[in-house]
Motif scaffolding. Structure first.
Motif, short mmCIF file in Angstrom:
data_model
loop_
_atom_site.label_atom_id
_atom_site.label_comp_id
_atom_site.label_asym_id
_atom_site.label_seq_id
_atom_site.Cartn_x
_atom_site.Cartn_y
_atom_site.Cartn_z
N ALA A 142 0.84 -1.21 0.00
CA ALA A 142 0.00 0.00 0.00
C ALA A 142 0.86 1.25 0.00
O ALA A 142 2.04 1.19 0.38
CB ALA A 142 -0.90 -0.02 1.24
N PRO A 143 0.29 2.37 -0.41
CA PRO A 143 1.04 3.63 -0.33
C PRO A 143 1.45 3.94 1.11
O PRO A 143 0.74 3.57 2.05
CB PRO A 143 0.04 4.68 -0.83
CG PRO A 143 -0.99 3.93 -1.56
CD PRO A 143 -1.05 2.57 -0.97
N ARG A 144 2.59 4.62 1.22
CA ARG A 144 3.07 4.98 2.56
C ARG A 144 2.58 6.37 2.95
O ARG A 144 2.54 7.27 2.10
CB ARG A 144 4.60 5.00 2.58
CG ARG A 144 5.25 3.70 2.18
CD ARG A 144 4.97 2.64 3.23
NE ARG A 144 5.45 1.34 2.82
CZ ARG A 144 6.69 0.89 3.05
NH1 ARG A 144 7.55 1.65 3.67
NH2 ARG A 144 7.04 -0.31 2.67
N ALA A 145 2.26 6.50 4.22
CA ALA A 145 1.99 7.85 4.74
C ALA A 145 3.33 8.53 4.97
O ALA A 145 4.30 7.88 5.36
CB ALA A 145 1.22 7.75 6.05
N ALA A 146 3.38 9.80 4.70
CA ALA A 146 4.68 10.48 4.75
C ALA A 146 5.12 10.81 6.17
O ALA A 146 6.29 11.07 6.41
CB ALA A 146 4.62 11.76 3.93
N ASP A 147 4.20 10.83 7.10
CA ASP A 147 4.58 11.23 8.46
C ASP A 147 5.15 10.04 9.23
O ASP A 147 4.63 8.94 9.20
CB ASP A 147 3.38 11.82 9.20
CG ASP A 147 2.19 10.88 9.16
OD1 ASP A 147 2.15 10.03 8.27
OD2 ASP A 147 1.33 11.00 10.04
N ASP A 148 6.25 10.29 9.91
CA ASP A 148 6.83 9.24 10.75
C ASP A 148 7.18 9.86 12.11
O ASP A 148 8.29 9.77 12.59
CB ASP A 148 8.05 8.62 10.09
CG ASP A 148 9.10 9.67 9.72
OD1 ASP A 148 8.79 10.87 9.83
OD2 ASP A 148 10.21 9.28 9.35
N ASP A 149 6.19 10.51 12.68
CA ASP A 149 6.42 11.24 13.92
C ASP A 149 6.91 10.35 15.06
O ASP A 149 7.56 10.82 15.98
CB ASP A 149 5.12 11.93 14.36
CG ASP A 149 4.71 13.01 13.38
OD1 ASP A 149 5.47 13.96 13.21
OD2 ASP A 149 3.63 12.88 12.77
N PHE A 150 6.52 9.09 14.99
CA PHE A 150 6.84 8.22 16.12
C PHE A 150 7.82 7.12 15.73
O PHE A 150 7.86 6.06 16.35
CB PHE A 150 5.54 7.65 16.70
CG PHE A 150 4.56 8.72 17.06
CD1 PHE A 150 4.86 9.65 18.04
CD2 PHE A 150 3.35 8.83 16.40
CE1 PHE A 150 3.97 10.66 18.36
CE2 PHE A 150 2.45 9.84 16.72
CZ PHE A 150 2.77 10.76 17.70
N GLY A 151 8.55 7.34 14.67
CA GLY A 151 9.66 6.44 14.37
C GLY A 151 9.38 5.35 13.36
O GLY A 151 10.29 4.59 13.03
N SER A 152 8.15 5.22 12.87
CA SER A 152 7.92 4.22 11.82
C SER A 152 6.81 4.71 10.89
O SER A 152 5.98 5.53 11.28
CB SER A 152 7.56 2.87 12.43
OG SER A 152 6.40 2.99 13.19
N THR A 153 6.84 4.18 9.70
CA THR A 153 5.92 4.65 8.68
C THR A 153 4.61 3.86 8.70
O THR A 153 4.60 2.66 8.95
CB THR A 153 6.57 4.50 7.30
OG1 THR A 153 7.89 5.05 7.37
CG2 THR A 153 5.78 5.21 6.23
N ASN A 154 3.53 4.56 8.42
CA ASN A 154 2.22 3.91 8.29
C ASN A 154 1.87 3.76 6.82
O ASN A 154 2.55 4.30 5.95
CB ASN A 154 1.15 4.77 8.97
CG ASN A 154 1.41 4.91 10.45
OD1 ASN A 154 1.70 3.94 11.14
ND2 ASN A 154 1.31 6.13 10.97
N VAL B 285 -1.38 3.92 3.82
CA VAL B 285 -2.59 4.69 3.55
C VAL B 285 -3.52 3.86 2.68
O VAL B 285 -3.08 3.22 1.72
CB VAL B 285 -2.25 6.00 2.79
CG1 VAL B 285 -3.53 6.77 2.47
CG2 VAL B 285 -1.33 6.87 3.59
#
Lengths: 205, 213
Positions: free
Chosen positions: B191-203, B205
């Motif tokens: 799946a596409p990746r969310a660009a935010d990694d505020d907490f150290g890992s990518t989500n 979308v």
């Protein structure tokens, strides 16, 4: 008394409606300390007053708690997201839907500039009933996978100008991703897939 | 006190009806005093003052003010009528929503077997999440749609493909998510990746089409 009773009945009925329409839990997790909760409430309130979508902010808080992030980090993440939402709203215009603004904030985070978002809005032209959410998600994803953001934005802009559907945009993303995994350079993959997509659209009756 | 099967809001209404109104003795005395001293109203004079002369009233009898006096029991009956009407309206609204919910449930189950992301007006869409993790013993789905609660949405192993799968009803829009594989959080590789990694890992979308798209 009757008025109070009627008010109670109406409040109960409308409360049920609101609870059903609402997707995200708009409460702050109890695990957070009182000062952090107060700070977050102020932040979210400011976003609400500014007309920004607040569900992503609540969701960010919950994500932080889920990932066991320390509280200052959660606050910083929410602050940053609120700022990006504001920038995205400014770039996409006041009529942008909450989903578009959220996707726009994510695209900014991926390295796009506000001007890129505004260009995308202009590329859509008068087709204002067509949301830019998917286009923004695709750009952000390509940027996350190593495609230079400006290049990704230019390609997707080109496709949006030609009224390419959301489904085609998602196929475009998958094709570029396959090329990247196969070792092709981002510039080459993007160029080839954009041309192919435009050609496909041209052939379509 | 509440009826065994009555909903909470109905209990609240019942309690409100049964609650005795308390007034400070001094206020009560002042009120009664004011009432005793007030001049007795003449309803006919009031009518003439407000609605014009007798001749006009004769031509438009509907303009005459009609006063309705309710005794305590009649007032209580009126209150009960209002409550019944309110409860009826609420019940009908809830029943209607329940029917829509049931229709959604049936519709999305059928669609899940055919096309997973076809937009349908005003309905949530079934999205099938899959993850290939042959050695995992427990896989959960977390995301913005379930408040990042790893205990809410568990995947099960599909005997045919060997993949971990779960189908979730989502409203149109952009949803951020991740998998929890035996306690480790991981993005969806497909799946596409969310660009935010505020907490150290990518989500990841997932985008659920709206009826407009």
């Amino acid at each position: 008394m009757i008025v109070r009773l009627l008010a109670l009945v109406i409040a109960v009925a409308s409360g049920l409606g609101a609870a059903q329409a609402q997707g995200v839990d708009r409460t702050l997790p109890a695990q957070l300390s009182a000062p952090t909760r107060a700070t977050l409430e102020r932040l979210i309130d400011s976003a609400r007053v500014a007309g920004l979508p607040i569900d992503p902010l609540y969701s960010k808080v919950r994500e932080g708690v889920f990932r066991s992030a320390d509280e200052p980090r959660v606050v910083v993440a929410v602050q940053r997201l609120a700022r990006d939402l504001g920038d995205a709203r400014a770039a996409l215009g006041d009529s942008a839907a909450a989903e578009e603004v959220t996707a726009g904030a994510n695209a900014l985070r991926a390295g796009l500039h506000r001007a890129d978002l505004s260009r995308l809005r202009d590329a859509r032209g008068n087709k204002s009933d067509h949301p830019l959410t998917v286009a923004l998600v695709v750009i952000a994803d390509l940027a996350t996978r190593g495609v230079p953001p400006a290049m990704a934005a230019a390609s997707v802009n080109e496709l949006v100008t030609r009224n390419v559907s959301d489904g085609s945009l998602m196929s475009f993303r998958q094709s570029v991703e396959r090329d990247l995994v196969g070792g092709r350079s981002p510039a080459s993959a993007l160029d080839a897939r954009t041309r192919a997509m435009i050609e496909d659209e041209r052939r379509r009756p | 006190m509440s009826e065994p099967d009555s909903p909470r809001w109905l209990d609240e209404i019942t309690d409100e009806l049964r609650r005795e109104v308390s007034v400070r003795p001094a206020w009560r005395a002042r009120l009664l005093d004011d009432v005793a001293r007030a001049p007795k109203p003449s309803s006919r004079d009031d009518v003439d003052e407000r609605f014009g002369d007798e001749e006009e009233l004769a031509q438009h009898p509907a303009r005459r003010r009609r006063s309705i006096t309710l005794g305590p029991f009649t007032g209580l009956a009126a209150a009960a009528l209002f409550v019944t009407l309110g409860a009826g309206v609420t019940y009908m609204t809830m029943s209607s929503r329940a029917r829509v919910h049931e229709r959604e449930r049936r519709g999305t189950t059928a669609r899940a077997q055919a096309v997973s992301r076809t937009p349908t007006p005003a309905e949530r869409e079934v999205v099938r999440f899959e993850l290939s993790a042959p050695r995992a013993s427990r896989v959960a789905l977390v995301g913005s749609f379930n408040d990042w609660n790893p205990g809410t949405t568990l995947l099960s192993r599909d005997p045919a493909s060997g993949k971990w799968v779960v189908s979730v009803r989502l409203p149109p829009g952009r949803h951020v998510y991740a998998f929890v594989v035996d306690g480790d959080v991981t993005a969806d590789p497909d799946a596409p990746r969310a660009a935010d990694d505020d907490f150290g890992s990518t989500n990841s979308v997932v985008f659920v089409s709206s009826p407009r798209t």
